[in-house]
Design a protein around this motif. Structure first.
Motif, short mmCIF file in Angstrom:
data_model
loop_
_atom_site.label_atom_id
_atom_site.label_comp_id
_atom_site.label_asym_id
_atom_site.label_seq_id
_atom_site.Cartn_x
_atom_site.Cartn_y
_atom_site.Cartn_z
N VAL A 118 5.00 1.24 5.88
CA VAL A 118 4.71 -0.22 4.63
C VAL A 118 5.47 -1.20 4.78
O VAL A 118 5.92 -1.92 4.47
N TYR A 120 -5.06 -0.76 -4.59
CA TYR A 120 -4.43 0.03 -5.44
C TYR A 120 -4.76 -1.56 -6.48
O TYR A 120 -4.98 -2.50 -6.59
N ALA A 160 -6.64 4.39 -6.58
CA ALA A 160 -6.86 4.16 -5.07
C ALA A 160 -7.93 4.37 -4.48
O ALA A 160 -9.29 5.06 -4.79
N HIS A 175 -0.24 4.16 -8.16
CA HIS A 175 -1.38 4.65 -8.17
C HIS A 175 -0.80 6.33 -8.64
O HIS A 175 -1.38 7.05 -9.90
N ILE A 176 0.22 7.34 -8.34
CA ILE A 176 0.75 8.60 -8.58
C ILE A 176 1.31 8.28 -9.53
O ILE A 176 1.01 9.55 -9.89
N LYS A 236 0.92 -1.06 0.09
CA LYS A 236 -0.32 -0.11 0.04
C LYS A 236 0.89 1.23 -0.09
O LYS A 236 0.65 2.37 0.93
N CYS A 237 1.76 1.74 -0.79
CA CYS A 237 2.05 2.00 -0.59
C CYS A 237 2.12 3.63 -2.18
O CYS A 237 2.27 4.67 -1.57
N GLY A 238 1.34 3.35 -2.42
CA GLY A 238 0.72 3.94 -3.79
C GLY A 238 1.46 4.85 -5.11
O GLY A 238 1.21 5.47 -5.66
N LEU A 239 2.96 3.98 -4.63
CA LEU A 239 3.28 4.80 -5.71
C LEU A 239 2.73 4.01 -7.38
O LEU A 239 3.24 5.57 -8.01
N TYR A 259 10.25 4.93 0.91
CA TYR A 259 9.53 4.83 -0.47
C TYR A 259 8.70 5.81 -1.20
O TYR A 259 8.72 6.62 -2.03
N PHE A 260 8.15 7.24 0.29
CA PHE A 260 7.67 8.42 -0.04
C PHE A 260 6.76 8.08 -1.18
O PHE A 260 6.32 8.67 -1.91
N CYS A 261 5.97 7.63 -0.21
CA CYS A 261 4.69 6.75 -0.45
C CYS A 261 3.24 8.05 -0.70
O CYS A 261 3.30 8.69 -0.60
N TYR A 262 2.80 7.16 -1.85
CA TYR A 262 1.40 8.28 -1.48
C TYR A 262 -0.25 8.15 -0.97
O TYR A 262 -0.10 7.00 -0.12
N ASP A 263 -0.56 9.06 -0.46
CA ASP A 263 -1.25 8.12 0.75
C ASP A 263 -0.61 7.79 1.94
O ASP A 263 -1.49 6.70 1.80
N ALA A 264 0.72 8.26 1.86
CA ALA A 264 0.98 7.10 3.42
C ALA A 264 0.46 7.13 4.37
O ALA A 264 -0.05 8.02 5.57
N PRO A 265 0.47 5.97 4.72
CA PRO A 265 -0.20 5.69 5.75
C PRO A 265 0.33 5.73 7.00
O PRO A 265 -0.37 6.51 8.30
#
Lengths: 424, 455
Positions: free
Chosen positions: B109, A374, A365, A352-353, A347-350, B48-54
Motif C-alpha cells: 500500500v 473499505y 471490508a 476496518h480492523i 487499502k491498508c484496511g486498518l 502499516y501492518f495492514c489488515y487483509d494485506a495486499p
C-alpha cells in the motif's frame, strides 16, 4: 509586523522561548551558546547549598518509538554539581554580556527560612532577572526533603514562596511538580504565598525501561537503577492538561505561567500560549538536536501569527481557555460520522480492523471484483474518530458532522442523568 | 579497466581476463547487500501492518509479510525468519531473486501511497539469513510414515516438495540430472543475485531436515525411468524444469559463437575463476526475459565492451520487469526494441554479426517492416525462452500423461494425469515460471501426496 517580545512578570525578553532549568543551562558556556542561537531566556540549572551534590553515570534514559528516537526522555541527574560561587560568578558575567535576555536562577535548598534567605541574597548580587523555586524535581533531591517533596505539600509551597517573597526584590516563579493528583492545590498555594508566576510541569516520576539482560532499570548505574523524571514529546498532553486546569481556575487564572513539557516546535508553543502561557521553556528538544531548533520556533511562530493576523502573543494568548470545559458540558446531541475518501484510500484496511476488533463494527471490508473497498456503515458509526487516527493517509478519513435536528443538550440536562437539573 | 587484447586481424575477439583481477569480485558481489539492524528497524517500522494485506495476496507462497515484518520491528528476528520459512523454505533465495516489484512490493500500500513500497525482499533476507547460518535445522521431521517418494529434479520445486514431505514424515529420494542440486538458483540466475555460493548453502540447509537422499547426476530418461520410479516408490513428484531452449529459427543459428544464454550462465556460475572465462568484446543478446538481462549484464561485468540486447517487441512486453531493464541499462547494456533476428552472419567460420529486421504491430500481429540493421558480434546469445522436453518421460509409453501447451498438465493439487505422479515448477503448465511459484507448487504437491498416501 509580528512582535514576539514578552513581559513575563516584569521580565522582558525578545521572544518567549526560554531554556528550562536543566543540563543545557548548567554553565555560562552553554547558556551563551544558547543566546547566540537566539533563545530569549534561560533558567539556570538549579543551585543548591555547598557542598555540591554528586551526579551518577549514566543519567539518561529514552524511549525510541518505531525508530523515532527520544520520543520520551528521562533523567536521574540532580541539581548543579558545581560550587555555588562558580555558578553565581558565571551568572553575573552572562547577565552582564546579555542584558536583554532573561537569566532566571532556579533554586533548591532545604526547607528552612535561613537557607532560602541566604541563597536569595547571594543570587541578587548577580543581577539575575528572577528566581524559579524548584519544587518539582522528583528524584534524588526529593529523598532529601527538597524538590517534589515540597511541591507535593501545598502548605510547604505556600510557606517557602512567602519566605522568598519576603527576602528578595526579584520576581519569584514557582515551578510545580506534576506528581500530584491535582495540580490546583499546589498552584493555589503558590498564588497564596505571593508567587509572581508559575512554571509547569516539572518531570514525571518514571522508569523508562528495564534492561532484560541486566534485569535492571535504565539508566543503569553499576547494576541498579532508580526512577527518574520523564519529559520530552510524550509528556506534552499531560502538561497541556495541567496548564489548562490552572488557566481555568479562578484563583490562578491571572498569574503568569511559563509552560514546560515536551515543547519542541512553534506549534507546541502556540498551543500552550492558547491555554494562557506567556513564555515556554524547552529542554529535551535542545538536548536532542542542539540549540539551533529555536530558529524555526521563532520563524514558524512569526509566520503563523502573521498568517493568523496576530501582531503580538497577547492577541491570541489564552484564546482556547474558554473552550476547555468539563465533560458534562459537552453537547451530547452533536453527531459526526466517518467518511472515507475512496480516491485517497490505499487499502491498508486498518480502519476496518480496528473498528471491527475494538469498536463498533462500522467499517465494512468489501471486495468488488476482487478489489478491496473499505466503507463506513453510517448507521453503526458513533463518530469516535478511531479510524481517522489510525489511517496512515492524511485527510483520507474525515469526520463529517451530521445534522440531528436536535438542540444542544449536555449531561447536566440529559434525561439519562438521575441528577439532572430541572428544566426551567 | 579493459586490457588491450592481442591485436587480431581476423576471427572473433573472445578472450578471458578482460578486467583487472580485483574487478571480478567487485562486479559479481551482492547487488543488494544485507540490511544492518538499524536499517531493518527503520524499514520494518514503515510497515502499516495492514489488515487483509495486499502483499500477502501477491506472494505466491502466501508468506505472512506484515507478521514477519512486525517481528523484525520488535527484534524478534528468529521469529520473523521462521514465519517466512514455514511458508517458503526457499525464503532466502526468494528474498534475493523474486521480482518483488511485480509481487509483494508491487502490491504494498505504500507503493500506492507514495511510490515507495516497504523493502520486503531485503527484510526477508534480514530475517532468514541468521537461520540459514545456524548449525542446526529449525524444522523437525514428522513421525516416520514408512512411505517413500521419488522427486525428480533438485531445483526449487523438487526441494520444496522434498522438504515438506520430510516434515510430514516421509522418506524422500531426489534425482538430479546435474552434478549439484539447486536448479536455477545454482545454475541459472546471475551470480551477483546469489553470490558466495548462497544456492549451495541453501540446499545444505534444506537437506538439513534429514530424510532426503540426494542422487546427483541422475537424469530421468537416462539413468532412471519414470516407470521404474513408479514401481519403486509410493509416489513420484516431477520438478525437472525446462531443459530445452527455444530456437531462433533463423539462418546461422548453429554457428560457432552462437550459444544458449542458459548454458553460458551455467558455465559462469560453475566457474572457479571468472578471470579465466572467455567473453566476447561485442555481445548480442536476443530475447527479453530475465535470462536475457542476466546474460547481458554478466557479460558486461566480465568486461565485454558492447552488449546489445535486442527484443522483438516494446519494453512493456518484455518478460523482464522494468526494474530489471533499468538495471541492465545502468550496467551499460544497450536495449534495442522492435527488431527480430533474420540472419547470423559468419566470418572465417565464426559468427561475426547479427542481422535484424525492425518490427511493428499490424492488425494485432508482429510483422517485419523491411528495414534491416546489422550488429557486429563476437558472441551471440539466445535467450528467447526455454521449453519443456517431454522425451525423458517416455510419454509414448505413458499415454495417460497429458501435456498442455507443451508442458505437463496438472490439476489444482498438482496431480498429473498419471496416478501416483505429481508435478510442479517450470515443467507444468501454470504460472509465470518464477522460483517462488515453483516453491509453492512443490509444497502444495507435497500436501496432496501426503493426503493421498495417508488416505
Amino acid at each position: 509586523m509580528v512582535d514576539l517580545s514578552i513581559n513575563f512578570a516584569g521580565i522582558q525578553t525578545p521572544n518567549p522561548f526560554w531554556l528550562a532549568s536543566a543540563p543545557p543551562t548548567d554553565k555560562a558556556y552553554n547558556v551563551e551558546r544558547a543566546f547566540r542561537a537566539g533563545w530569549g531566556g534561560a533558567i539556570w540549572k538549579t543551585l543548591g547549598e555547598d557542598p555540591p551534590i554528586v551526579n551518577t553515570a549514566s543519567r539518561y534514559g529514552a524511549i525510541s518509538y518505531k525508530g523515532l528516537r527520544v520520543a520520551g526522555f528521562n533523567n536521574i541527574e540532580l541539581i548543579t554539581d558545581r560550587p555555588l560561587q562558580v555558578n553565581l560568578d558565571e551568572i553575573t558575567s552572562v547577565k552582564r554580556r546579555w542584558p536583554k535576555r532573561a537569566v532566571v536562577v532556579s533554586l533548591m535548598v532545604p526547607c528552612t527560612e535561613d537557607s532560602w534567605k541566604n541563597i536569595l541574597r547571594r543570587v541578587e548580587g548577580t543581577n539575575a532577572d528572577g528566581v524559579e523555586l524548584n519544587f518539582g524535581c522528583p528524584h534524588g533531591m526529593s529523598e532529601r526533603g527538597m524538590g517534589a517533596a515540597v511541591g507535593q505539600v501545598p502548605d510547604y509551597v505556600e510557606m517557602v514562596t512567602r519566605w522568598c517573597k519576603q527576602h528578595t526584590r526579584m520576581p519569584v516563579i514557582v515551578k510545580l511538580t506534576p506528581n500530584v493528583t491535582s495540580i490546583l492545590p499546589p498552584a493555589r498555594a503558590a498564588v497564596k504565598g505571593g508567587a509572581d508566576a508559575l512554571s509547569l510541569i516539572n518531570t514525571i516520576n518514571s522508569i523508562v525501561s528495564i534492561d532484560l539482560d541486566l534485569m535492571a532499570p535504565e539508566p543503569t548505574v553499576d547494576g541498579k537503577g532508580t526512577h527518574g523524571g520523564y519529559c520530552g514529546p510524550a509528556v506534552k498532553p499531560i502538561a497541556l492538561h495541567m496548564a489548562a486546569e490552572i488557566a481555568r481556575d479562578p484563583d490562578c487564572h491571572n498569574i503568569p505561567v511559563s509552560a514546560i513539557g515536551g515543547i519542541e516546535t512553534w506549534r507546541d508553543a502556540a498551543e500552550f500560549m492558547a491555554l494562557g502561557a506567556r513564555s515556554v521553556q524547552v529542554c529535551t528538544a535542545a538536548m536532542h538536536y542542539g540549540f539551533k531548533i529555536v530558529d524555526d520556533m521563532i520563524d514558524g511562530l512569526e509566520r503563523w501569527m502573521e498568517k493568523s493576523r496576530y501582531d503580538r502573543i497577547e492577541d491570541f494568548r489564552g484564546r482556547a481557555v474558554k473552550n476547555v470545559t468539563d465533560w458534562q458540558h459537552l453537547n451530547l446531541n452533536y453527531k459526526t460520522v466517518a467518511e472515507i475518501d475512496q480516491d485517497l484510500c490505499i487499502k491498508c484496511g486498518l480502519c476496518h480492523i480496528v473498528c471491527e476488533d475494538t469498536s463498533h463494527q462500522a467499517v465494512a471490508a468489501l471486495r468488488n471484483d476482487g478489489r478491496r473497498r473499505y466503507q463506513v456503515i453510517e448507521s453503526e458509526c458513533v463518530g469516535c474518530n478511531l479510524c481517522m487516527h489510525v489511517c496512515p493517509v492524511e485527510g483520507c478519513i474525515t469526520m463529517k458532522p451530521v445534522d440531528t435536528g436536535k438542540p444542544a443538550l449536555d449531561w447536566t440536562r440529559h434525561p439519562n442523568n438521575p441528577l439532572r437539573q430541572a428544566a426551567e | 579497466m579493459t586490457q588491450t587484447p592481442e591485436i587480431k586481424h581476423e576471427g572473433p575477439d573472445i578472450v578471458s581476463g578482460r578486467l583487472a583481477a580485483s574487478r571480478y569480485a567487485e562486479n559479481f558481489a551482492d547487488i543488494h547487500p544485507p540490511l544492518a539492524r538499524e536499517q531493518a528497524l527503520v524499514e520494518a517500522n514503515r510497515c502499516y501492518f495492514c489488515y487483509d494485506a495486499p502483499c500477502i495476496e501477491a506472494c505466491p507462497t502466501g508468506i505472512d509479510i506484515p507478521g514477519f515484518i512486525k517481528k523484525i520491528a520488535t527484534d524478534n528476528v528468529a521469529g520473523a525468519g521462521m514465519r517466512i520459512l514455514e511458508a517458503n523454505i526457499f525464503g532466502g533465495a526468494c528474498a534475493r531473486v523474486c521480482p518483488t516489484e511485480i509481487l509483494c512490493e508491487g502490491a504494498c500500500v505504500r507503493a500506492a501511497q507514495e511510490g515507495d513500497p516497504i523493502a520486503i525482499g531485503r527484510l526477508q533476507r534480514y530475517a532468514t539469513d541468521p537461520i540459514l547460518a545456524r548449525a542446526s535445522h529449525p524444522f523437525a521431521r514428522g513421525a516416520p510414515t514408512g512411505k517413500r517418494i521419488a522427486v525428480v529434479g533438485g531445483g526449487p520445486a523438487g526441494l520444496s516438495c522434498a522438504h515438506r514431505l520430510a516434515q510430514l514424515g516421509h522418506q524422500v529420494a531426489v534425482f538430479e540430472a546435474r552434478p549439484r542440486l539447486g536448479g536455477l538458483n545454482e545454475y541459472g540466475v546471475a551470480e551477483y543475485k546469489v553470490p558466495d555460493r548462497f544456492a549451495r548453502r541453501e540446499v545444505d540447509f534444506i537437506l538439513g531436515i534429514g530424510g532426503i537422499e540426494a542422487h546427483a547426476n541422475q537424469a530421468l530418461g537416462r539413468d532412471v525411468s519414470l516407470a521404474q520410479l513408479r514401481q519403486d516408490y509410493d509416489a513420484v513428484f516431477l520438478g525437472m524444469g525446462l531443459a530445452g531452449v527455444k530456437a531462433l529459427e533463423c539462418e546461422g543459428e548453429s554457428l560457432p559463437g552462437v550459444a544458449n544464454a542458459v548454458d553460458y550462465i551455467a558455465q559462469l556460475r560453475s566457474a572457479e575463476d571468472l578471470a579465466r572465462l572467455p567473453v566476447g568484446r561485442r555481445v548480442v543478446v536476443i530475447g527479453g526475459g530475465n535470462t536475457a538481462i542476466d546474460i547481458a549484464v554478466q557479460t558486461r561485468r566480465l568486461g565485454a565492451d558492447e552488449v546489445t540486447l535486442v527484443y522483438r517487441r516494446g519494453p512493456e512486453m518484455m518478460g523482464a520487469t522494468s526494474h530489471e531493464q533499468e538495471f541492465a541499462q545502468v550496467n551499460g547494456v544497450t536495449i534495442r526494441h522492435w527488431a527480430k533476428p533474420i540472419r547470423l552472419r559468419a566470418e572465417a567460420g565464426h559468427v561475426a554479426a547479427a542481422e535484424f529486421e525492425t518490427t511493428r504491430i499490424e492488425e494485432g500481429k508482429l510483422v517485419g517492416t523491411g528495414a534491416a540493421f546489422s550488429l557486429p558480434a563476437d558472441m551471440v546469445f539466445k535467450a528467447i525462452g526455454q521449453s519443456f522436453i517431454a522425451d525423458p518421460l517416455e510419454t509414448d509409453r505413458l499415454d495417460a500423461l497429458e501435456l498442455r501447451h507443451g508442458k505437463i498438465e496438472v490439476d489444482d493439487q498438482f496431480r498429473t494425469t498419471v496416478r501416483g505422479v505429481w508435478a510442479g515448477g517450470d515443467c507444468v503448465a501454470r504460472g509465470l515460471d518464477l522460483t517462488v511459484e515453483a516453491v509453492e507448487q512443490g509444497k502444495r504437491a507435497a500436501h496432496s501426496i501426503d493426503a493421498a498416501l495417508k488416505g
